[in-house]
Write an enzyme that holds these catalytic residues in place. Structure first.
Site, PDB file in Angstrom:
ATOM      1  N   TYR A 198      57.951 114.003 -14.886  1.00  0.00           N
ATOM      2  CA  TYR A 198      57.418 112.685 -14.495  1.00  0.00           C
ATOM      3  C   TYR A 198      58.440 111.565 -14.613  1.00  0.00           C
ATOM      4  O   TYR A 198      58.071 110.396 -14.488  1.00  0.00           O
ATOM      5  CB  TYR A 198      56.219 112.297 -15.377  1.00  0.00           C
ATOM      6  CG  TYR A 198      55.245 113.395 -15.696  1.00  0.00           C
ATOM      7  CD1 TYR A 198      54.492 114.008 -14.696  1.00  0.00           C
ATOM      8  CD2 TYR A 198      55.042 113.799 -17.008  1.00  0.00           C
ATOM      9  CE1 TYR A 198      53.591 115.009 -15.003  1.00  0.00           C
ATOM     10  CE2 TYR A 198      54.141 114.796 -17.322  1.00  0.00           C
ATOM     11  CZ  TYR A 198      53.416 115.400 -16.311  1.00  0.00           C
ATOM     12  OH  TYR A 198      52.521 116.381 -16.625  1.00  0.00           O
TER      13      TYR A 198
ATOM     14  N   TYR B  67      51.055 116.316 -24.923  1.00  0.00           N
ATOM     15  CA  TYR B  67      51.683 116.923 -23.738  1.00  0.00           C
ATOM     16  C   TYR B  67      53.145 117.270 -24.019  1.00  0.00           C
ATOM     17  O   TYR B  67      54.010 117.128 -23.167  1.00  0.00           O
ATOM     18  CB  TYR B  67      51.538 115.996 -22.517  1.00  0.00           C
ATOM     19  CG  TYR B  67      50.101 115.585 -22.286  1.00  0.00           C
ATOM     20  CD1 TYR B  67      49.158 116.514 -21.865  1.00  0.00           C
ATOM     21  CD2 TYR B  67      49.669 114.280 -22.530  1.00  0.00           C
ATOM     22  CE1 TYR B  67      47.826 116.162 -21.688  1.00  0.00           C
ATOM     23  CE2 TYR B  67      48.337 113.915 -22.351  1.00  0.00           C
ATOM     24  CZ  TYR B  67      47.425 114.859 -21.936  1.00  0.00           C
ATOM     25  OH  TYR B  67      46.107 114.507 -21.760  1.00  0.00           O
TER      26      TYR B  67
ATOM     27  N   CYS C  60      70.042 125.058 -17.446  1.00  0.00           N
ATOM     28  CA  CYS C  60      70.905 124.951 -16.255  1.00  0.00           C
ATOM     29  C   CYS C  60      70.178 124.326 -15.075  1.00  0.00           C
ATOM     30  O   CYS C  60      69.923 124.992 -14.065  1.00  0.00           O
ATOM     31  CB  CYS C  60      71.430 126.326 -15.902  1.00  0.00           C
ATOM     32  SG  CYS C  60      72.441 126.953 -17.228  1.00  0.00           S
ATOM     33  N   GLU C  61      69.793 123.081 -15.241  1.00  0.00           N
ATOM     34  CA  GLU C  61      69.191 122.304 -14.156  1.00  0.00           C
ATOM     35  C   GLU C  61      69.587 120.856 -14.364  1.00  0.00           C
ATOM     36  O   GLU C  61      69.511 120.351 -15.490  1.00  0.00           O
ATOM     37  CB  GLU C  61      67.652 122.372 -14.206  1.00  0.00           C
ATOM     38  CG  GLU C  61      67.106 123.704 -13.812  1.00  0.00           C
ATOM     39  CD  GLU C  61      65.771 123.598 -13.093  1.00  0.00           C
ATOM     40  OE1 GLU C  61      65.500 122.569 -12.440  1.00  0.00           O
ATOM     41  OE2 GLU C  61      65.018 124.572 -13.187  1.00  0.00           O
TER      42      GLU C  61
ATOM     43  N   GLU D  57      36.852 111.130 -23.861  1.00  0.00           N
ATOM     44  CA  GLU D  57      37.730 112.303 -23.959  1.00  0.00           C
ATOM     45  C   GLU D  57      39.179 111.866 -24.196  1.00  0.00           C
ATOM     46  O   GLU D  57      40.059 112.131 -23.375  1.00  0.00           O
ATOM     47  CB  GLU D  57      37.657 113.115 -22.655  1.00  0.00           C
ATOM     48  CG  GLU D  57      36.265 113.591 -22.293  1.00  0.00           C
ATOM     49  CD  GLU D  57      36.167 114.142 -20.867  1.00  0.00           C
ATOM     50  OE1 GLU D  57      37.154 114.027 -20.102  1.00  0.00           O
ATOM     51  OE2 GLU D  57      35.114 114.677 -20.518  1.00  0.00           O
ATOM     52  N   PRO D  58      39.451 111.192 -25.294  1.00  0.00           N
ATOM     53  CA  PRO D  58      40.823 110.710 -25.519  1.00  0.00           C
ATOM     54  C   PRO D  58      41.771 111.848 -25.884  1.00  0.00           C
ATOM     55  O   PRO D  58      41.385 112.757 -26.626  1.00  0.00           O
ATOM     56  CB  PRO D  58      40.653 109.749 -26.699  1.00  0.00           C
ATOM     57  CG  PRO D  58      39.502 110.315 -27.473  1.00  0.00           C
ATOM     58  CD  PRO D  58      38.563 110.883 -26.433  1.00  0.00           C
ATOM     59  N   GLY D  59      42.965 111.819 -25.374  1.00  0.00           N
ATOM     60  CA  GLY D  59      43.983 112.806 -25.727  1.00  0.00           C
ATOM     61  C   GLY D  59      45.224 112.118 -26.254  1.00  0.00           C
ATOM     62  O   GLY D  59      45.473 112.048 -27.454  1.00  0.00           O
ATOM     63  N   ARG D  60      45.971 111.522 -25.324  1.00  0.00           N
ATOM     64  CA  ARG D  60      47.274 110.934 -25.655  1.00  0.00           C
ATOM     65  C   ARG D  60      47.172 109.854 -26.733  1.00  0.00           C
ATOM     66  O   ARG D  60      48.019 109.761 -27.615  1.00  0.00           O
ATOM     67  CB  ARG D  60      47.856 110.328 -24.377  1.00  0.00           C
ATOM     68  CG  ARG D  60      49.295 109.935 -24.494  1.00  0.00           C
ATOM     69  CD  ARG D  60      49.790 109.230 -23.227  1.00  0.00           C
ATOM     70  NE  ARG D  60      49.335 109.803 -22.003  1.00  0.00           N
ATOM     71  CZ  ARG D  60      50.074 110.580 -21.201  1.00  0.00           C
ATOM     72  NH1 ARG D  60      51.306 110.855 -21.516  1.00  0.00           N
ATOM     73  NH2 ARG D  60      49.560 111.058 -20.083  1.00  0.00           N
TER      74      ARG D  60
ATOM     75  N   GLY E 253      42.344 108.653 -20.934  1.00  0.00           N
ATOM     76  CA  GLY E 253      43.286 107.956 -20.071  1.00  0.00           C
ATOM     77  C   GLY E 253      44.038 106.789 -20.671  1.00  0.00           C
ATOM     78  O   GLY E 253      44.992 106.286 -20.059  1.00  0.00           O
TER      79      GLY E 253
HETATM   80  N1  LLP Z   1      39.669 114.227 -19.667  1.00  0.00           N
HETATM   81  C1  LLP Z   1      40.079 114.852 -18.548  1.00  0.00           C
HETATM   82  C2  LLP Z   1      39.086 115.405 -17.638  1.00  0.00           C
HETATM   83  C3  LLP Z   1      41.453 114.956 -18.267  1.00  0.00           C
HETATM   84  O1  LLP Z   1      41.854 115.564 -17.164  1.00  0.00           O
HETATM   85  C4  LLP Z   1      42.399 114.411 -19.180  1.00  0.00           C
HETATM   86  C5  LLP Z   1      43.837 114.518 -18.930  1.00  0.00           C
HETATM   87  C6  LLP Z   1      41.919 113.795 -20.354  1.00  0.00           C
HETATM   88  C7  LLP Z   1      40.545 113.706 -20.548  1.00  0.00           C
HETATM   89  C8  LLP Z   1      42.823 113.200 -21.384  1.00  0.00           C
HETATM   90  O2  LLP Z   1      43.555 112.126 -20.907  1.00  0.00           O
HETATM   91  P1  LLP Z   1      44.446 111.233 -21.873  1.00  0.00           P
HETATM   92  O3  LLP Z   1      43.521 110.476 -22.803  1.00  0.00           O
HETATM   93  O4  LLP Z   1      45.346 112.127 -22.640  1.00  0.00           O
HETATM   94  O5  LLP Z   1      45.188 110.343 -20.981  1.00  0.00           O
HETATM   95  N2  LLP Z   1      50.754 116.168 -18.717  1.00  0.00           N
HETATM   96  C9  LLP Z   1      50.571 114.769 -18.379  1.00  0.00           C
HETATM   97  C10 LLP Z   1      49.150 114.296 -18.639  1.00  0.00           C
HETATM   98  C11 LLP Z   1      48.090 115.061 -17.886  1.00  0.00           C
HETATM   99  C12 LLP Z   1      46.700 114.569 -18.196  1.00  0.00           C
HETATM  100  C13 LLP Z   1      45.676 115.432 -17.598  1.00  0.00           C
HETATM  101  N3  LLP Z   1      44.335 115.095 -17.904  1.00  0.00           N
HETATM  102  C14 LLP Z   1      51.577 113.946 -19.151  1.00  0.00           C
HETATM  103  O6  LLP Z   1      52.375 114.521 -19.887  1.00  0.00           O
HETATM  104  O7  LLP Z   1      51.623 112.735 -19.028  1.00  0.00           O
END
Ligand code: LLP
Length: 420
Positions: free
Chosen positions: A318, A372, A343-344, A275-278, A240
Site C-alpha cells: 500500500y 496487519y 529480491c524485489e 468491529e475495531p481492528g487497527r 475502520g
Molecule cells: N470489519 C470488516 C468487515 C473488515 O473487513 C475489516 C477490515 C474490519 C472490520 C477492521 O477494520 P479496521 O478497524 O482494522 O480498520 N491489510 C490492510 C487492512 C485491510 C482491512 C480489511 N478489513 C492494511 O494493512 O491496511
C-alpha cells in the site's frame, strides 16, 4: 498512547529493553505490549459508553495471535471473523461463540456449517444466495441463525483504494437500494432470524465524516425496514478508524467516533455493534529489526535491515508509512532509503527518509506494526516466518515461534515419479 518509549537513551517495550528481546529471540521479531492493547481496548469501549447496549468484536484479521486475542477476550471483546481458521482462534482464546460475528464475502458452505455447529452469535450475510444456504443448513440442524444483511452504502471512505470497501462497485455487501426487498426475502426463510444490517466502508479512515454519511444511510434503511414490518434489533457499524502512523498525523480519536455515533444513531433503538481492528492493535506492536548493512547509494545510502516485505507487507502493498527509530539513538540523523533483503525493488520500507543515524549491527523498530503485520507475513524468498513476543511489565514471552525455512521445506515432498 503506547508503551514503546525511550528510557536513558534506549527503547523499551513497557519495562523490557528491546535489546534484551533481540538478544534472546533474535530479529526480526514482532513485539506487542499487553498494557497498550488493554489501554486501547478500554479507551475504545469508554468512547462508546452511553450508547446503550454495545457489542465489541475485535477484527481478528488485524492480529490473530492467540495471546493478543486472549488479552482482548479478558477485556470482554468478542471477535469479528472471516474464516473457519479465525473462528478456531477466537474460540481457543476463550471468546464465547455467542460473541463471535462471522463476516466475509466468501464464507464457504462448510464454514457456515462450522459456524452453526460452534454456535456463532451472528452471521453477516454478504449476498442473498449465502442467506439461502445458511438458512437450509440451520433449518436442517433445527436452528435459526441470527443474521444481518451487510449493505454497501456507496460512500467513498477516502482511504487507500486497496482498503476501501463501501463504494458501489466494491465486492462487499449488497447495494443499499436492493437491501429492503432482499431483506424481506431473507426474513421469510425458516432457518434465519434477521436481526438488522451491517456495514464496513473501509480501513484507516482519517476522518469520521465518511462513516457518518454511511451510518445516516443505515439509519434510513432501518426506518424503512421497520416501516415494512420487520423487527430490527441490531446494527453492526463495522471498524475502520485510522491510527497515527506518522508523527503529527491527524487521525480521529475513538471519542470523536463515539460523539458522532451518539448523534447519528439517536432513536435507532438497536444494539450497536463495532468491529475495531487497527485502532486496538496497530500501535500496540512494533517490528524489531537489525541493520545488516548500510550500503552506499547514488543519492542516499541504503539501510538494509533484516526485516523484509515478507515480514511486514504494508509498505510494499500500500505504500504505507511505518516510522523507523533506532533502539539506541545517538541523536544524529541521516537521510537514507530503508530496504529489506528480498529480491524485489518493492521490498523497500522508505525512500529519502530522515531517520536516526544507524550503522551495521544496530537495532531499530518499525512502529505501528501491531495490526496487519505478522498476520500478513509470508516465507517468500524461503525466509522464516517471523516470530512474535508479548511484553507484560518487566516480563515477556514468545507468543509465536519463528518457523524456519527448514520446517516449511519439511512439509514439501518430491513425488516418487520425480525421484530419479
Ligand atoms: N470489519 C470488516 C468487515 C473488515 O473487513 C475489516 C477490515 C474490519 C472490520 C477492521 O477494520 P479496521 O478497524 O482494522 O480498520 N491489510 C490492510 C487492512 C485491510 C482491512 C480489511 N478489513 C492494511 O494493512 O491496511
Amino acid at each position: 498512547m503506547d508503551h514503546f518509549e525511550l528510557r536513558n537513551g534506549e527503547l523499551y517495550a513497557e519495562d523490557v529493553p528491546l535489546a534484551r528481546i533481540a538478544a534472546e529471540v533474535g530479529t526480526p521479531v514482532y513485539v506487542y505490549s499487553r498494557a497498550t492493547l488493554e489501554r486501547h481496548a478500554r479507551v475504545f469501549r469508554e468512547a462508546l459508553e452511553g450508547l446503550g447496549r454495545v457489542h465489541l468484536a475485535f477484527a481478528v484479521k488485524a492480529n490473530p495471535n492467540l495471546a493478543v486475542l486472549r488479552v482482548l477476550a479478558r477485556a470482554e471483546y468478542g471477535a469479528d471473523i472471516v474464516s473457519g481458521g479465525e473462528m478456531a482462534r477466537a474460540l481457543a482464546a476463550g471468546m464465547a461463540a455467542d460473541d463471535i460475528v462471522f463476516s466475509g464475502v466468501g464464507k464457504t458452505p462448510a464454514e457456515l456449517a462450522q459456524g452453526l455447529d460452534a454456535g456463532v452469535g451472528q452471521f453477516n450475510l454478504e449476498h442473498e444466495e449465502e442467506g439461502h444456504v445458511l438458512s437450509a443448513l440451520a433449518h436442517a440442524r433445527g436452528q435459526r441463525a441470527s443474521a444481518t444483511l451487510r449493505v454497501n452504502p456507496d460512500v467513498d471512505a477516502g482511504t487507500h483504494e486497496k482498503i476501501s470497501t463501501g463504494k458501489a462497485d466494491n465486492k462487499f455487501g449488497v447495494p443499499i437500494d436492493q437491501a429492503p426487498a432482499m431483506y424481506a426475502r431473507l426474513a421469510a426463510l425458516p432457518g434465519l432470524r434477521m436481526r438488522g444490517v451491517a456495514c464496513h466502508i473501509g480501513s484507516q479512515l482519517s476522518s469520521v465524516a465518511p462513516l457518518e454519511a454511511a451510518y445516516a444511510r443505515i439509519g434510513k434503511l432501518i426506518a424503512d425496514l421497520r416501516a415494512a414490518g420487520h423487527a430490527v434489533d441490531r446494527a453492526d457499524l463495522g471498524g475502520g478508524l485510522g491510527v497515527r502512523y506518522r508523527p503529527g498525523e491527524v487521525v480521529p480519536w475513538p471519542a470523536d467516533l463515539g460523539e458522532m455515533v451518539a448523534r447519528v444513531t439517536s432513536g435507532w433503538n438497536v444494539e450497536l455493534m463495532f468491529e475495531p481492528g487497527r485502532v486496538i492493535a496497530g500501535n500496540a506492536g512494533v517490528l524489531l529489526t537489525r541493520v545488516i548493512w548500510v550500503k552506499p547509494g547514488v543519492t542516499h545510502p541504503y539501510v538494509i535491515v533484516d526485516a523484509a516485505m515478507n515480514d511486514l507487507a504494508r509498505p510494499a502493498l500500500y505504500g504505507a508509512y511505518h516510522h523507523f527509530e533506532a533502539v539506541h539513538p545517538s541523536g544524529e540523523r541521516m537521510t537514507a532509503h530503508i530496504a529489506g533483503p528480498v529480491c524485489e525493488t518493492g521490498d523497500t520500507f522508505a525512500m529519502n527518509r530522515e531517520i536516526d543515524r544507524v550503522g551495521s549491527g544496530d537495532l531499530a523498530i518499525f512502529r505501528t506494526a501491531g495490526a496487519y503485520g505478522a498476520t500478513m507475513a509470508s516465507t517468500y524468498n524461503s525466509r522464516s516466518l517471523v516470530p512474535e513476543v508479548m511484553v507484560d511489565g518487566d516480563r515477556f514471552a514468545v507468543v509465536a515461534d519463528r518457523i524456519g525455512a527448514d520446517t516449511i521445506m519439511n512439509a514439501e515432498r518430491v513425488p516418487e515419479w520425480l525421484a530419479d
